[in-house]
Design a protein around this motif. Structure first.
Motif, PDB file in Angstrom:
ATOM      1  N   GLU A 253       1.914  -6.908   3.193  1.00 26.11           N
ATOM      2  CA  GLU A 253       2.532  -7.146   2.029  1.00 26.11           C
ATOM      3  C   GLU A 253       2.211  -8.597   1.499  1.00 26.11           C
ATOM      4  O   GLU A 253       1.852  -9.033   0.179  1.00 26.11           O
ATOM      5  CB  GLU A 253       3.994  -7.091   1.987  1.00 26.11           C
ATOM      6  N   MET A 254       2.301  -9.744   2.241  1.00 30.10           N
ATOM      7  CA  MET A 254       2.053 -11.019   1.674  1.00 30.10           C
ATOM      8  C   MET A 254       0.656 -11.278   1.452  1.00 30.10           C
ATOM      9  O   MET A 254       0.092 -11.845   0.600  1.00 30.10           O
ATOM     10  CB  MET A 254       2.648 -11.849   2.758  1.00 30.10           C
ATOM     11  N   LEU A 286       3.251   4.538   0.669  1.00 24.05           N
ATOM     12  CA  LEU A 286       3.395   3.128   0.683  1.00 24.05           C
ATOM     13  C   LEU A 286       2.510   2.290   0.147  1.00 24.05           C
ATOM     14  O   LEU A 286       2.863   1.432  -0.944  1.00 24.05           O
ATOM     15  CB  LEU A 286       3.829   2.916   2.174  1.00 24.05           C
ATOM     16  N   LEU A 287       1.325   2.258   0.576  1.00 28.05           N
ATOM     17  CA  LEU A 287       0.407   1.438   0.183  1.00 28.05           C
ATOM     18  C   LEU A 287      -0.179   1.354  -1.272  1.00 28.05           C
ATOM     19  O   LEU A 287      -0.146   0.313  -2.034  1.00 28.05           O
ATOM     20  CB  LEU A 287      -0.860   1.544   0.957  1.00 28.05           C
ATOM     21  N   ARG A 288      -0.173   2.636  -1.866  1.00 27.90           N
ATOM     22  CA  ARG A 288      -0.647   2.622  -3.458  1.00 27.90           C
ATOM     23  C   ARG A 288       0.519   2.696  -4.300  1.00 27.90           C
ATOM     24  O   ARG A 288       0.596   2.211  -5.160  1.00 27.90           O
ATOM     25  CB  ARG A 288      -1.566   3.688  -3.509  1.00 27.90           C
ATOM     26  N   PHE A 293      -1.250  -1.027  -4.583  1.00 26.09           N
ATOM     27  CA  PHE A 293      -2.698  -1.486  -4.162  1.00 26.09           C
ATOM     28  C   PHE A 293      -3.564  -0.504  -4.810  1.00 26.09           C
ATOM     29  O   PHE A 293      -3.525   0.577  -4.926  1.00 26.09           O
ATOM     30  CB  PHE A 293      -2.758  -1.370  -2.892  1.00 26.09           C
ATOM     31  N   THR A 294      -4.586  -1.118  -5.460  1.00 23.81           N
ATOM     32  CA  THR A 294      -5.635  -0.434  -6.117  1.00 23.81           C
ATOM     33  C   THR A 294      -7.053  -0.669  -5.590  1.00 23.81           C
ATOM     34  O   THR A 294      -7.984  -0.196  -6.140  1.00 23.81           O
ATOM     35  CB  THR A 294      -5.827  -1.011  -7.583  1.00 23.81           C
ATOM     36  N   GLY A 295      -7.215  -1.140  -4.592  1.00 25.30           N
ATOM     37  CA  GLY A 295      -8.533  -1.591  -3.605  1.00 25.30           C
ATOM     38  C   GLY A 295      -8.889  -0.376  -2.951  1.00 25.30           C
ATOM     39  O   GLY A 295      -8.373   0.906  -3.180  1.00 25.30           O
TER      40      GLY A 295
END
Length: 797
Positions: A253-254, A286-288, A293-295
């Motif tokens: 996250e950081m 979780l990630l997106r 997150f968009t990468g």
């Protein structure tokens, strides 16, 4: 960058102006291109090609020789375009200028052959520097953690990134943000430490440096890889979602929010029976969906096919591709395999939804647009390529500064620094081994040595550097790092016995998959020193000569009672190409040590797994005969000067000390400010690391007794003092509660100033007030810190 090779693709694709237009957003350009592509062209953008891979069995990825097979001819590989090129510099020694020219030639062929003329995105390893021949080698990540200096790590990463960009590379496979949970794991050397706040702050700094240099940083390994059973590489992970959320995920996250990382690599691990490469809740939910997150998500090498061959989740390569795409993996690395012809056939047969391919493609093309790879004026060869140098004096100076800061003095009875005119014996298997300073992801250790080319850099050993500073230095090896040969003991013991002081250097040599004692696939059964090194230590200690025990290692080794006779103990992790000089300077006093342990040093080789982030029953207790108390705790480190800490206090909103008895109120949605004064009471300049810990005595779930929530490097001249002020948001006190959501819970807490996690100088009682508050991904992640000369606060305002 414009291709220098004429390109004739026939008629320009319809709407080419839209996806080539740099005035449009990267997303708009990707959306304009996708409808123009055939299925084969789409899938080609989702794979890498490792044309230089070594299938001899001496590879640099797990099961590489099994997985590579016979690669198709190069023209067939690039016929429809190509997503990525894998490690053109990091597979074999190549002169940097010639490597850049060769890479440019490959890119020109890719552009000329495929219909859209889109170059490949190039990635390389860069954990301890650009993993290329003749590139600067910096300290390994445990050294970054030991330095407690994010600014210097950011500076290092910036230099790494600029060298990669100048060579034509776009993406770096670093940093490793795994929080180490079991030191037996071979990749402990690649981790920054055992505390998520330290790993997150230092890791985010590395990301900022790399990204600001124009390189896509790739966060590894998402998530849980470092918590494998028994510390065995790729072994299953036994971990609950609460531990995952509180101990493993925060550094990611950081690094995303504070560093701006544009790529994430999945972990090889399986948690509760589900490998990360097939975990849709993790990689998408979780990630997106939650974190935004968009990468791109890139597959750790061969991990897509591992869903079939190792995990036994998939029925064939196309099924493995389906599971990975559905979970959220966008690019298969290192080379085309599961995302190849079988995937194309499965999509045409209706077995895999083409929308999954388009989703991944959209992310890949968007990132390529961000990097300028869709621009019409792209050029594959930089104008200044003839000036390309991957190792220069400025980079070596940064490597030296970081190595100096990362050396940790664990114990000292006054024998250090080494006094002039004393007879010194240097003993031990790593004392004259320059490779003992290189981590497993340095070029020489990751790829393997190539004697015909040499190391490609100047790499002095500890003996080389110490001999410059200590006249008459006597050296004996004693034994090898591994093996059971003790024939060298007699000479080593004799040398130590005739000296006034003996520097005894023991530890590791990094390697890959059993080719070392530390590194990927080089796991340890326990934390005894490898080979007969512990026997050598005991033999030398028995001489009665004062012994300075130096550990050059990729993990902490147990330092139990049998090592208590050492007059001094110095812990250094893999220090990089200037490690010999840094260590010699610390031993002789030219440099005052300031490193602090990023991992605890255990006392018992078998009392594992345990880190300092343990609840009460994870520590010594009356209900177990095993005492996991470390020999030296997380955060510990000594100096050649002394520091006095005083006047710890909570400040009110106006900046005045809070008076009165009882805990100070701290709203669950507010911030509290604490301050302490640190004075250098010794006779020489030095640096103290002020650490701030949170203690939560009563909570709805068991909590670590203490955990790091802030720190500061404080450099002070002799006699000087400074105040260190921390602003701690209540969000930092949050944890995963009973319902699986992150909460700030009202109740008593304590902020503790400590020289280490086990050496508390002052505790400040507070009470979080208000109703229980749920916080999410947008919570405050950092504790602010301000260091000021102490005299400044005494002046009128």
């Amino acid at each position: 960058m414009r291709s220098q090779v004429p390109v004739d693709h026939g008629p320009a694709p319809r709407d080419a102006a839209a996806w080539r237009d740099p005035q449009r957003s990267p997303t708009e350009r990707a959306e304009a291109l996708i409808p123009l592509m055939t299925l084969e062209e789409k899938v080609a953008q989702l794979v890498g090609v490792w044309v230089g891979a070594d299938a001899s069995g001496e590879g640099v990825a797990p099961h590489q020789s099994d997985m590579m097979g016979d690669a198709p001819p190069w023209p067939d590989l690039i016929r429809y375009g190509l997503g990525q090129l894998t490690r053109p510099f990091g597979t074999a020694p190549v002169d940097p200028v010639q490597g850049a020219r060769s890479l440019a030639a490959s890119q020109a062929q890719i552009v000329a052959t495929s219909r859209f003329g889109i170059p490949a995105q190039v990635h390389e390893e860069c954990l301890t520097g650009f993993a290329a021949w003749r590139a600067t080698v910096y300290p390994a990540p445990l050294g970054w953690g030991a330095a407690f200096d994010p600014d210097l790590v950011e500076e290092m990463a910036g230099r790494i990134g600029r060298s990669m960009r100048a060579a034509g590379v776009h993406q770096g496979l670093a940093p490793v943000l795994d929080v180490t949970r079991d030191y037996r794991w071979g990749r402990t050397e690649e981790t920054i430490g055992e505390d998520p706040y330290l790993v997150g702050t230092v890791g985010a700094a590395y990301v900022r440096g790399l990204e600001r240099a124009g390189i896509v940083a790739t966060l590894k390994h998402f998530a849980g890889y470092s918590a494998s059973r028994g510390g065995r590489n790729l072994a299953p992970v036994s971990m609950g979602r609460r531990e995952l959320a509180d101990a493993i995920l925060p550094p990611f996250e950081m690094a995303l929010r504070l560093g701006g990382a544009r790529s994430v690599m999945n972990s090889y691990a399986e948690i509760d029976g589900l490998p990360a490469a097939a975990d849709e809740d993790l990689l998408t939910g979780l990630l997106r969906d939650e974190w935004g997150f968009t990468g791109t998500v890139v597959a750790d090498y061969f991990s897509v096919r591992f869903l079939e061959t190792l995990h036994k989740l998939a029925d064939g390569s196309a099924d493995a591709a389906r599971l990975a795409l559905r979970a959220g993996i966008d690019v298969e690395l290192p080379t085309v395999d599961a995302f190849g012809p079988d995937l194309v056939a499965a999509v045409r047969a209706g077995e895999v939804d083409e929308a999954l391919v388009d989703r991944a493609l959209r992310r890949v093309l968007t990132q390529k647009a961000e990097l300028g790879l869709l621009d019409g004026d792209w050029r594959e060869l930089p104008d200044d390529v003839e000036d390309l140098r991957l190792d220069d004096e400025t980079s070596r100076e940064v490597a030296l500064r970081l190595a100096r800061e990362s050396v940790v003095l664990l114990r000292n009875d006054g024998v250090l620094p080494l006094a002039p005119q004393r007879r010194v014996a240097l003993v031990g298997p790593v004392a004259d081994d320059p490779m003992a300073f290189l981590g497993c992801y340095s070029f020489a250790n990751h790829v393997g040595e190539h004697p015909e080319h040499g190391l490609g850099l100047d790499l002095p050993s500890l003996r080389d550097e110490l001999a410059r500073l200590v006249p008459g230095l006597v050296h004996e090896r004693g034994c090898a790092i591994t093996g059971d040969d003790t024939t060298g003991f007699a000479a080593a013991v004799a040398a130590a016995g005739e000296a006034d002081v003996c520097v005894l250097a023991v530890g590791d040599r990094a390697g890959m998959f059993g080719r070392g004692t530390s590194g990927e696939g080089c796991d340890a059964a326990d934390l005894r020193l490898p080979g007969v090194q512990a026997d050598l230590v005991r033999a030398v200690l028995e001489t009665g000569t004062p012994v300075v025990l130096v550990l050059l290692a990729g993990r902490p080794y147990a330092l139990g009672p049998e090592f208590a006779g050492a007059a001094a103990v110095v812990q250094a992790f893999f220090l990089g190409q200037r490690g010999g000089r840094a260590l010699a300077e610390v031993l002789t006093g030219a440099v005052n040590p300031s490193g602090r342990l990023p991992v605890s040093v255990p006392r018992d080789a078998g009392g594992l797994p345990a880190t300092y982030l343990s609840p009460p029953l994870g520590r010594r207790s009356a209900v177990s005969s095993v005492d996991p108390t470390p020999a030296y705790p997380f955060g510990h480190g000594l100096s050649y000067t002394t520091f006095d800490w005083s006047d710890a206090t909570v400040l009110d909103p106006a900046g005045a000390p809070v008076s009165g008895a009882g805990p100070v109120a701290w709203p669950v949605d507010g911030e509290t400010t604490v301050r302490i004064t640190v004075r250098n009471t010794g006779s020489r300049a030095g640096t103290e690391i002020v650490q701030l810990y949170l203690h939560d005595p009563v909570a709805q779930t068991t909590r670590p007794v203490v955990r790091l929530v802030g720190y500061a490097r404080v450099a002070l001249e002799a006699g000087a003092a400074a105040t260190v002020t921390f602003g701690v948001c209540a969000d930092v006190a949050s944890f995963t509660g009973l319902r699986g959501r992150r909460v700030v819970e009202p109740g008593a807490v304590e902020l503790r100033f400590g020289r280490s996690s086990g050496d508390v100088v002052a505790g400040l009682p507070l009470r979080l007030t208000g109703a229980e508050r749920e916080v999410g991904h947008q919570r405050e992640l950092l504790t602010s810190v301000r260091v000021e000369p102490a005299v400044a606060l005494a002046q009128p305002r």
